[in-house]
Design a protein around this motif. Sequence first.
Motif, mmCIF file in Angstrom:
data_model
loop_
_atom_site.group_PDB
_atom_site.id
_atom_site.type_symbol
_atom_site.label_atom_id
_atom_site.label_comp_id
_atom_site.label_asym_id
_atom_site.label_seq_id
_atom_site.Cartn_x
_atom_site.Cartn_y
_atom_site.Cartn_z
ATOM 1 N N LYS A 31 41.875 45.231 53.073
ATOM 2 C CA LYS A 31 41.783 44.383 51.892
ATOM 3 C C LYS A 31 40.468 44.665 51.175
ATOM 4 O O LYS A 31 39.556 45.287 51.715
ATOM 5 C CB LYS A 31 41.832 42.899 52.291
ATOM 6 C CG LYS A 31 43.072 42.520 53.079
ATOM 7 C CD LYS A 31 44.318 42.617 52.240
ATOM 8 C CE LYS A 31 45.541 42.243 53.059
ATOM 9 N NZ LYS A 31 46.750 42.822 52.615
ATOM 10 N N PHE A 32 40.359 44.176 49.959
ATOM 11 C CA PHE A 32 39.149 44.352 49.174
ATOM 12 C C PHE A 32 37.969 43.733 49.931
ATOM 13 O O PHE A 32 38.055 42.636 50.460
ATOM 14 C CB PHE A 32 39.283 43.677 47.812
ATOM 15 C CG PHE A 32 40.456 44.187 47.030
ATOM 16 C CD1 PHE A 32 40.417 45.439 46.444
ATOM 17 C CD2 PHE A 32 41.604 43.432 46.898
ATOM 18 C CE1 PHE A 32 41.502 45.926 45.739
ATOM 19 C CE2 PHE A 32 42.694 43.905 46.189
ATOM 20 C CZ PHE A 32 42.639 45.158 45.608
ATOM 21 N N ASP A 55 36.654 44.914 52.751
ATOM 22 C CA ASP A 55 36.606 45.359 54.146
ATOM 23 C C ASP A 55 35.666 46.551 54.282
ATOM 24 O O ASP A 55 35.569 47.388 53.388
ATOM 25 C CB ASP A 55 37.989 45.779 54.641
ATOM 26 C CG ASP A 55 38.909 44.607 54.913
ATOM 27 O OD1 ASP A 55 38.450 43.457 54.798
ATOM 28 O OD2 ASP A 55 40.079 44.852 55.249
ATOM 29 N N CYS A 68 49.649 46.207 53.413
ATOM 30 C CA CYS A 68 48.398 46.971 53.564
ATOM 31 C C CYS A 68 47.502 46.344 54.624
ATOM 32 O O CYS A 68 47.305 45.120 54.646
ATOM 33 C CB CYS A 68 47.667 47.059 52.228
ATOM 34 S SG CYS A 68 46.262 48.168 52.292
ATOM 35 N N THR A 69 46.950 47.171 55.492
ATOM 36 C CA THR A 69 46.106 46.684 56.584
ATOM 37 C C THR A 69 44.653 46.487 56.165
ATOM 38 O O THR A 69 43.900 45.843 56.889
ATOM 39 C CB THR A 69 46.147 47.666 57.763
ATOM 40 O OG1 THR A 69 45.733 48.955 57.309
ATOM 41 C CG2 THR A 69 47.543 47.764 58.333
ATOM 42 N N GLU A 81 49.901 43.756 48.947
ATOM 43 C CA GLU A 81 49.609 42.430 49.487
ATOM 44 C C GLU A 81 50.350 42.163 50.799
ATOM 45 O O GLU A 81 49.802 41.550 51.701
ATOM 46 C CB GLU A 81 49.977 41.357 48.467
ATOM 47 C CG GLU A 81 49.034 41.288 47.294
ATOM 48 C CD GLU A 81 49.476 40.286 46.235
ATOM 49 O OE1 GLU A 81 50.442 39.523 46.484
ATOM 50 O OE2 GLU A 81 48.859 40.265 45.171
#
Length: 101
Positions: A40-41, A43, A37-38, A34
Amino acid sequence: MKTIKEARELLAQQDAIIEDAENEKKRLKLAIIEKFCTVKFGDIVECNGHSHTGKRMKIDTVAVRFGWQHRGGSFVGTGRILKKDGSPGQLCGTYSTPLIP
């Protein structure tokens, strides 16, 4: 430990300790994802893993991996390869980015 019952109780206690440790590990990994990380779900990214390199995919899952094969650590996203019309296909791909750029 003098009886089988005592041995079972000790094993149950150890199992509970292990389960608590595994839950804490999952919680920490989610916090790392969270915060750092670059991707996300949901993307849409270009695959950079194995046979689907260069194809577009939609991120369904994100995990953090540690170890020598991940060069110290990396975020790994997986998802369905997108068809030409943009809908999800049957094939799955991977996207990996270093933990520390």
